[in-house]
Design an enzyme around this catalytic site. Structure first.
Site, short mmCIF file in Angstrom:
data_model
loop_
_atom_site.label_atom_id
_atom_site.label_comp_id
_atom_site.label_asym_id
_atom_site.label_seq_id
_atom_site.Cartn_x
_atom_site.Cartn_y
_atom_site.Cartn_z
N GLU A 157 0.59 -1.40 0.09
CA GLU A 157 -0.20 0.06 -0.25
C GLU A 157 0.46 1.24 0.24
O GLU A 157 0.91 2.22 0.70
CB GLU A 157 -0.79 -0.23 1.11
CG GLU A 157 -2.06 -1.01 0.81
CD GLU A 157 -2.92 -1.41 2.31
OE1 GLU A 157 -2.91 -0.66 3.44
OE2 GLU A 157 -3.76 -2.51 2.88
N ASN A 198 2.42 -4.50 -3.40
CA ASN A 198 0.42 -5.02 -3.62
C ASN A 198 -0.29 -3.70 -2.72
O ASN A 198 -0.03 -3.07 -1.84
CB ASN A 198 0.53 -6.06 -2.87
CG ASN A 198 -0.88 -6.69 -2.30
OD1 ASN A 198 -1.04 -7.35 -3.04
ND2 ASN A 198 -0.84 -6.70 -0.50
N HIS A 234 -10.58 -5.84 -2.81
CA HIS A 234 -11.46 -5.73 -1.77
C HIS A 234 -12.35 -4.81 -2.18
O HIS A 234 -12.60 -2.94 -2.70
CB HIS A 234 -11.07 -4.92 -0.60
CG HIS A 234 -10.54 -5.35 0.49
ND1 HIS A 234 -10.29 -6.60 0.92
CD2 HIS A 234 -8.70 -5.18 0.32
CE1 HIS A 234 -9.15 -7.27 1.17
NE2 HIS A 234 -7.82 -6.54 1.42
N GLU A 262 -6.40 -9.90 -2.25
CA GLU A 262 -7.14 -10.25 -1.27
C GLU A 262 -8.29 -10.27 -1.62
O GLU A 262 -9.32 -10.02 -1.04
CB GLU A 262 -7.01 -8.86 -0.26
CG GLU A 262 -5.25 -9.24 -0.31
CD GLU A 262 -4.60 -7.73 0.53
OE1 GLU A 262 -5.39 -6.81 1.40
OE2 GLU A 262 -3.16 -7.72 1.20
N ASP A 264 -12.37 -9.96 -1.55
CA ASP A 264 -13.46 -9.98 -0.92
C ASP A 264 -14.44 -9.42 -2.02
O ASP A 264 -14.73 -8.26 -2.55
CB ASP A 264 -13.71 -9.88 0.37
CG ASP A 264 -12.86 -8.30 1.05
OD1 ASP A 264 -12.74 -7.95 0.02
OD2 ASP A 264 -12.42 -8.96 1.75
#
Ligand code: G2I
Length: 449
Positions: A157, A198, A234, A262, A264
């Protein structure tokens, strides 16, 4: 939603109803996701919590996925809470589990602005000290798992939404070059590990993903070791970027690997059948995009069950973001992932049944109950309908939300008993009035998902 009806009264007061052929339900003949992914040369991974890797959670984590990412266990605050005092227990447990199950590990994460120990965050470091701390940390952690962790999220990040660098401990102390220094230290510690940067909100083409693109292009030009980019993903229901595949492709065209790290897809809770169907379509879309690009390494979900997801705590009123519900029943999203990986999903061979019975009856009233039981199938929500032909009226119900309009009765699951696992049952009850006769109605069981 599908429903089946039967009119056969069993014995005098019992009516049975079979719910067949309605996905989803766990089914032994379905090919595990990991086998489907292996056949395509892709990773299907999940973030895990080390302490939970037993029982059903462990069975699914080990049986369905070919890669694991520690959700928190490898973060700096977890492994070195006190300077010089290391706790590798949970990280070791996950790596051991992965090896026992023939899974890859994605190490997450070495250099981040969050979940750092207080001693690090609150220290007053010179740039030289900070750089030493960072490179020592990388050498220690990557070195410990050398040859056992296939891939590292080295830097996590680094960007703001507008594509400028995030002001962090690292950026403020070391400037943009902390990224190259971190990657170089990681390569030195394990030359065979794949090294990634990432970030989130970089799934589509936008200012932030373009900043990441420009960074990794320049790192490659400079000869800094960088193997791939992680797109966290996300996502919010209804907001899968239309440029996802194009974005993956542009990174691939730089000669880099890409991973969805990641995934979702969150929604307002409680979920309903329409939102879960839409979520399935969006999971499919994301997995399809990765399958379509050969340099897309694979997809990792950020927790495989809604009972192990960061969403409800961080976004109150939202959740249901993962492919399995809180009771480990696969959701439509699970089947969508399987199909995107080339699988075919078979309808369940088992059934869920609703059985109506009168448990107590007196001159003007009676107490009734309906038992919903599943064998070889499961439900994550349910509704039972029937029609009273002889003037019965429900006055009160428990363990379900019942309404009666004319002769039509509808009872929906309460907030706490929508799930009926394979081999389990749920019962609700009610009081009602009757006069003349009290025949047993034909009940209909609907799956709302
Ligand atoms: O925030 C979601 C993810 C975004 N990308 C990087 C990931 O590393 C990050 O993961 C989450 C974990 O899933 C959460 O579990 O990172 C959070 C921290 O930013 C994690 O939450 C923390 C809680 O805030 C703490 O209260 C808790 O003690 O998890 C800790 C361990 O359970």
């Amino acid at each position: 939603m599908r429903s089946l009806r039967t009119g056969s009264a069993l014995a005098s007061l019992v009516t049975g109803l079979a719910l067949l052929g309605t996905a989803p339900a766990a089914h032994a003949a379905d090919t595990p996701l990991r086998d489907l992914a292996d056949a395509k040369g892709k990773v299907i991974g999940t973030a895990v919590t080390g302490s939970k890797l037993t029982g059903t959670y462990g069975d699914i984590a080990g049986g369905q996925f070919n890669a694991l990412t520690p959700g928190n266990a490898m973060k700096w605050g977890s492994v070195e809470p006190v300077r010089g005092t290391f706790d590798w227990a949970e990280a070791d447990r996950i790596v051991d589990f992965a090896e026992a199950h023939g899974q890859q590990v994605r190490g997450h994460t070495l250099v981040w602005h969050s979940q750092n120990p207080n001693w690090l965050t609150n220290g007053n470091w010179t740039p030289a000290q900070l750089r030493q701390l960072m490179t020592d940390h990388i050498a220690t952690e990557v070195g410990r798992y050398k040859g056992r962790v296939a891939t590292w999220d080295v830097v996590n990040e680094p960007f703001n939404e507008d594509g400028t660098y995030r002001q962090t401990l690292w950026y403020n102390g070391l400037g943009t070059d902390y990224i190259a220094q971190a990657l170089t230290a990681a390569r030195a510690a394990d030359p065979s590990a794949k090294l990634y940067i990432n970030d989130y909100n970089v799934e589509g083409i936008n200012a932030k993903s373009t900043a990441l693109y420009n960074l990794v292009r320049s790192l490659k030009e400079r000869g800094v070791p960088i193997d791939g980019v992680g797109l966290q993903a996300h996502l919010i229901l209804g907001q899968v970027p239309s440029t996802l595949q194009q974005n993956i492709q542009r990174f691939a065209d730089l000669g880099l690997d890409v991973a969805i790290t990641e995934l979702d897809i969150r929604m307002r809770t409680p979920s309903d059948s329409a939102r879960l169907a839409q979520q399935a379509a969006e999971y499919r879309q994301v997995v399809n995009a990765c399958v379509a690009v050969s340099r897309c390494h694979g997809v990792t979900v950020w927790g495989f069950t809604d009972s192990d997801s960061w969403i409800p705590e961080t976004f109150p009123g939202e959740g249901a973001a993962t492919p399995y519900d809180e009771n480990y029943a696969p959701k439509p999203a699970y089947y969508a992932i399987a199909e995107a990986l080339g699988g075919t999903t078979t309808p369940p061979t088992g059934a869920c049944t609703a059985t109506y019975s009168v448990v107590n009856q007196w001159n003007t009233g009676f107490t009734g109950q309906v038992r919903i039981a599943c064998e070889g199938a499961s439900l994550s929500s349910w509704r039972v309908n029937w029609s009273y032909g002889a003037g019965q009226r429900i006055s009160q119900a428990w363990n379900a939300d019942c309404t009666q309009s004319g002769t039509a009765v509808r009872c929906a699951h309460a907030s706490y008993n929508g799930t009926v696992p394979d081999g389990g049952s749920v019962t609700f009850g009610f009081n009602a009035s009757w006069s003349g006769s009290n025949p047993v109605p034909t009940v209909t069981l609907d799956r709302e998902i």
